[in-house]
Design a protein around this motif. Sequence first.
Motif, PDB file in Angstrom:
ATOM      1  N   ALA A   1     -14.937 -37.945  81.559  1.00 55.09           N
ATOM      2  CA  ALA A   1     -14.329 -36.736  82.112  1.00 55.09           C
ATOM      3  C   ALA A   1     -15.168 -36.159  83.256  1.00 55.09           C
ATOM      4  CB  ALA A   1     -14.186 -35.707  81.000  1.00 55.09           C
ATOM      5  N   ARG A   2     -16.479 -36.217  83.096  1.00 59.95           N
ATOM      6  CA  ARG A   2     -17.356 -35.634  84.130  1.00 59.95           C
ATOM      7  C   ARG A   2     -17.384 -36.462  85.401  1.00 59.95           C
ATOM      8  NH1 ARG A   2     -18.363 -34.941  79.272  1.00 59.95           N
ATOM      9  NH2 ARG A   2     -18.980 -32.932  78.422  1.00 59.95           N
ATOM     10  N   ASN A   3     -16.929 -37.684  85.323  1.00 65.91           N
ATOM     11  CA  ASN A   3     -16.953 -38.581  86.473  1.00 65.91           C
ATOM     12  C   ASN A   3     -15.574 -38.813  87.077  1.00 65.91           C
ATOM     13  OD1 ASN A   3     -19.307 -39.627  87.634  1.00 65.91           O
ATOM     14  ND2 ASN A   3     -19.749 -40.872  85.840  1.00 65.91           N
ATOM     15  N   MET A   4     -14.565 -38.084  86.567  1.00 67.76           N
ATOM     16  CA  MET A   4     -13.210 -38.348  87.074  1.00 67.76           C
ATOM     17  C   MET A   4     -13.106 -38.124  88.574  1.00 67.76           C
ATOM     18  SD  MET A   4      -9.563 -36.515  86.515  1.00 67.76           S
ATOM     19  CE  MET A   4      -9.692 -35.736  88.130  1.00 67.76           C
ATOM     20  N   GLN A   5     -13.971 -37.262  89.103  1.00 64.91           N
ATOM     21  CA  GLN A   5     -13.924 -37.010  90.551  1.00 64.91           C
ATOM     22  C   GLN A   5     -15.095 -37.664  91.283  1.00 64.91           C
ATOM     23  OE1 GLN A   5     -13.247 -32.872  89.711  1.00 64.91           O
ATOM     24  NE2 GLN A   5     -11.472 -32.877  91.072  1.00 64.91           N
TER      25      GLN A   5
ATOM     26  N   ARG B   1     -12.070 -52.089  93.366  1.00 62.91           N
ATOM     27  CA  ARG B   1     -12.368 -53.429  93.893  1.00 62.91           C
ATOM     28  C   ARG B   1     -12.505 -54.460  92.769  1.00 62.91           C
ATOM     29  NH1 ARG B   1     -14.489 -50.994  98.698  1.00 62.91           N
ATOM     30  NH2 ARG B   1     -16.291 -50.000  97.770  1.00 62.91           N
ATOM     31  N   LEU B   2     -12.690 -53.982  91.543  1.00 63.19           N
ATOM     32  CA  LEU B   2     -12.896 -54.908  90.425  1.00 63.19           C
ATOM     33  C   LEU B   2     -11.553 -55.324  89.822  1.00 63.19           C
ATOM     34  CD1 LEU B   2     -15.861 -53.089  88.645  1.00 63.19           C
ATOM     35  CD2 LEU B   2     -15.944 -54.892  90.369  1.00 63.19           C
ATOM     36  N   ARG B   3     -11.594 -56.315  88.973  1.00 68.53           N
ATOM     37  CA  ARG B   3     -10.382 -56.731  88.260  1.00 68.53           C
ATOM     38  C   ARG B   3     -10.599 -56.555  86.758  1.00 68.53           C
ATOM     39  NH1 ARG B   3      -9.205 -55.787  92.234  1.00 68.53           N
ATOM     40  NH2 ARG B   3      -8.019 -56.850  93.840  1.00 68.53           N
ATOM     41  N   VAL B   4     -11.153 -55.406  86.400  1.00 65.29           N
ATOM     42  CA  VAL B   4     -11.377 -55.116  84.988  1.00 65.29           C
ATOM     43  C   VAL B   4     -10.597 -53.835  84.661  1.00 65.29           C
ATOM     44  CG1 VAL B   4     -13.539 -53.869  85.475  1.00 65.29           C
ATOM     45  CG2 VAL B   4     -13.174 -54.809  83.224  1.00 65.29           C
ATOM     46  N   PRO B   5      -9.924 -53.808  83.515  1.00 62.85           N
ATOM     47  CA  PRO B   5      -9.154 -52.612  83.175  1.00 62.85           C
ATOM     48  C   PRO B   5     -10.040 -51.363  83.084  1.00 62.85           C
ATOM     49  CG  PRO B   5      -8.563 -54.435  81.736  1.00 62.85           C
ATOM     50  CD  PRO B   5      -9.772 -54.875  82.510  1.00 62.85           C
ATOM     51  N   VAL B   6      -9.466 -50.242  83.459  1.00 60.60           N
ATOM     52  CA  VAL B   6     -10.211 -48.977  83.500  1.00 60.60           C
ATOM     53  C   VAL B   6      -9.519 -47.939  82.610  1.00 60.60           C
ATOM     54  CG1 VAL B   6     -10.944 -47.066  84.993  1.00 60.60           C
ATOM     55  CG2 VAL B   6     -11.007 -49.417  85.859  1.00 60.60           C
ATOM     56  N   LEU B   7     -10.328 -47.245  81.813  1.00 61.07           N
ATOM     57  CA  LEU B   7      -9.840 -46.107  81.037  1.00 61.07           C
ATOM     58  C   LEU B   7     -10.313 -44.857  81.758  1.00 61.07           C
ATOM     59  CD1 LEU B   7      -8.522 -44.958  78.479  1.00 61.07           C
ATOM     60  CD2 LEU B   7     -10.737 -45.107  77.365  1.00 61.07           C
ATOM     61  N   LEU B   8      -9.390 -44.130  82.357  1.00 63.07           N
ATOM     62  CA  LEU B   8      -9.746 -42.967  83.186  1.00 63.07           C
ATOM     63  C   LEU B   8      -9.500 -41.693  82.399  1.00 63.07           C
ATOM     64  CD1 LEU B   8     -10.509 -41.768  85.984  1.00 63.07           C
ATOM     65  CD2 LEU B   8      -8.061 -41.813  86.521  1.00 63.07           C
ATOM     66  N   LYS B   9     -10.583 -40.998  82.077  1.00 62.03           N
ATOM     67  CA  LYS B   9     -10.435 -39.755  81.330  1.00 62.03           C
ATOM     68  C   LYS B   9     -10.161 -38.590  82.273  1.00 62.03           C
ATOM     69  CE  LYS B   9     -12.627 -40.313  76.985  1.00 62.03           C
ATOM     70  NZ  LYS B   9     -13.580 -39.643  76.097  1.00 62.03           N
TER      71      LYS B   9
ATOM     72  N   MET C   1      -4.213 -38.553  91.049  1.00 63.22           N
ATOM     73  CA  MET C   1      -4.811 -38.947  92.338  1.00 63.22           C
ATOM     74  C   MET C   1      -6.120 -39.718  92.121  1.00 63.22           C
ATOM     75  SD  MET C   1      -3.855 -35.992  95.085  1.00 63.22           S
ATOM     76  CE  MET C   1      -4.062 -34.540  94.062  1.00 63.22           C
ATOM     77  N   ALA C   2      -6.851 -39.364  91.065  1.00 66.03           N
ATOM     78  CA  ALA C   2      -8.060 -40.142  90.737  1.00 66.03           C
ATOM     79  C   ALA C   2      -7.656 -41.580  90.371  1.00 66.03           C
ATOM     80  CB  ALA C   2      -8.814 -39.483  89.581  1.00 66.03           C
ATOM     81  N   ALA C   3      -6.581 -41.707  89.593  1.00 58.90           N
ATOM     82  CA  ALA C   3      -6.078 -43.049  89.249  1.00 58.90           C
ATOM     83  C   ALA C   3      -5.654 -43.797  90.516  1.00 58.90           C
ATOM     84  CB  ALA C   3      -4.899 -42.945  88.286  1.00 58.90           C
ATOM     85  N   GLU C   4      -5.112 -43.048  91.463  1.00 60.99           N
ATOM     86  CA  GLU C   4      -4.631 -43.657  92.705  1.00 60.99           C
ATOM     87  C   GLU C   4      -5.771 -44.346  93.475  1.00 60.99           C
ATOM     88  OE1 GLU C   4      -1.401 -43.633  93.446  1.00 60.99           O
ATOM     89  OE2 GLU C   4      -1.409 -44.377  95.496  1.00 60.99           O
TER      90      GLU C   4
ATOM     91  N   LEU D   1     -17.405 -44.040  92.650  1.00 59.67           N
ATOM     92  CA  LEU D   1     -17.230 -44.888  91.461  1.00 59.67           C
ATOM     93  C   LEU D   1     -15.782 -45.372  91.364  1.00 59.67           C
ATOM     94  CD1 LEU D   1     -18.328 -46.059  88.757  1.00 59.67           C
ATOM     95  CD2 LEU D   1     -17.814 -43.860  87.702  1.00 59.67           C
ATOM     96  N   LEU D   2     -14.832 -44.469  91.590  1.00 61.98           N
ATOM     97  CA  LEU D   2     -13.415 -44.851  91.494  1.00 61.98           C
ATOM     98  C   LEU D   2     -13.077 -45.941  92.502  1.00 61.98           C
ATOM     99  CD1 LEU D   2     -11.744 -41.311  91.104  1.00 61.98           C
ATOM    100  CD2 LEU D   2     -12.369 -42.921  89.293  1.00 61.98           C
ATOM    101  N   ARG D   3     -13.589 -45.798  93.717  1.00 63.04           N
ATOM    102  CA  ARG D   3     -13.320 -46.814  94.754  1.00 63.04           C
ATOM    103  C   ARG D   3     -13.893 -48.169  94.356  1.00 63.04           C
ATOM    104  NH1 ARG D   3     -10.443 -45.433  98.859  1.00 63.04           N
ATOM    105  NH2 ARG D   3     -10.754 -43.470  99.970  1.00 63.04           N
ATOM    106  N   GLU D   4     -15.092 -48.136  93.785  1.00 61.03           N
ATOM    107  CA  GLU D   4     -15.718 -49.391  93.363  1.00 61.03           C
ATOM    108  C   GLU D   4     -14.897 -50.040  92.247  1.00 61.03           C
ATOM    109  OE1 GLU D   4     -18.085 -50.414  95.314  1.00 61.03           O
ATOM    110  OE2 GLU D   4     -18.144 -52.290  94.167  1.00 61.03           O
TER     111      GLU D   4
END
Length: 365
Positions: free
Chosen positions: A184-188, A198-206, A218-221, A192-195
Motif C-alpha cells: 500500500a505504501r508503494n502504490m505511488q 517491463r517484467l513478465r511476472v504477475p503483480v499484486l497491486l495493493k 492509474m497505478a495499475a495502468e 517501481l511500477l514502471r519497472e
Amino acid sequence: MTVIIVLRETATESELSQVLNLADRIGSGVRRHSPHLLSLTGDLATVDQAVAHLPQVRHVAGVPGQYPCASAQARIGLPSSVRLGDATVGPGGFTVIAGPCSVESRDQLLEVAHAVRDCGAHALRGGAFKPRSSPYAFQGLGRRGLALLAEARRATGLPVVSEALDVRDLDAMLPAVDMLQVGARNMQNYALLRELGRLRVPVLLKRGLAATIDETLMAAEYILDGGNPDVVLCERGIRTFETGYRFTLDIAAVPVFKERSHLPVIIDPSHAAGETSRVLPLALAAAACGADGIIVETHCDPAAALCDGKQALPTHRLPELVDGVLQVARAAGRLTADRRAGEDRELVLAGAPAGPVAAARVVRR
Ligand code: PEP
Ligand code: MN
C-alpha cells in the motif's frame, strides 16, 4: 474524453497503421498500448464514425478515466484472469493466498507453508522485505528470506507471493517469487511500477492507504502500459476517521473496481481488521461482495510473531476460513463449475478454469 480502439487479433501492421493515421487526424495524444489496443483523446462519436466500420476494428469505446489499458472497455467487458503458479486468479474460482506477514525463520515458514497447503489454499504469502513505520522495527530477513521462500515453494509446491519494496531487489526476487506484491505504501512508487511493467511476472497491486479507486487504477495502468498484462488489484483498507479498527475495509470498492476495470480484485482482510477476531468476518464479506479471492495473514504462533501478530489467524483456524469463504463464494455464485459437495477444495487447488476468458484475452505488447 479518452477513447479506445480495440483491434481484431488478426489485424496486420498495415491495417494498424491505417487506424493510427485516421486516429491522428481526428484526435490527439494517440497511443499504441499493444498491437491491439490504441487510445486517443477525442470525441467518441467522431472516432466511432471514422474507424468503427473498418474490418480490423473490433470495438470503439469511451473510457471514463485515464486508464485505457485497465478499463473494462479494453476487454469489451470481459474480466481478465491472472496466473499464479499453476492456478489463475479471476472468474469462476475464489483464490486463497495465506501465509505469515513476514518470513522469520526456516521453522516458522515451513510450518506455516505446510498448514497453508494442507487447508487447500492456492498460494503462500510472506514478506522478505518489510515496509515498517518505524526504522527500528523488524525489517524482514531480506535475501535470506527469499531463499527460505524458495525452499517453502519446493517443499509444498505452492506458488509464492512476496512484496517488492525496492527496484534494486527485483533481480534477486524473481527466482523465488511467482507474484510480486506492491504494498500500500508503494502504490505511488512510479519508478517501481514502471519497472514491474517491463517484467513478465504477475503483480499484486495493493491500494494505497489514501488512494482513490481511480488513482489505484492509474497505478495499475503504469504496469499494464509497460507491457505486463498480469495485474491483480487488492483492497486492504483505507484510512478514515474511524479508530475502532486498523483500516476501513472499503468493500464497496470491489464492485466499483469491477465496473471500471477488467482486472481481478482480491481483499486483504488482515490489515484492515488489525485483530484476529475480525479476520474471518471480513474474509466472508470479501467472498460475498464479488472479490476474486483473499490474501490473509496466518502464523503458527501469533503471540511470537515479529510483525502483525495481533491480526494473524492461527494456522489451526485455516480450514475454518477456507470452508467459510468457499461456502459464501458458492452462495454468491462465484464457483461456476457444477461440482458435488466436497469437491470445492479441489477447485481452489486447481484454480479457476481459464478457458473462455483466456481465449478472449486482448494480447498486449
Ligand atoms: C503486508 O502485506 O504485510 C503489508 C505490509 O501490506 P500493506 O502494504 O497492505 O500494508
Ligand atoms: Mn502485514
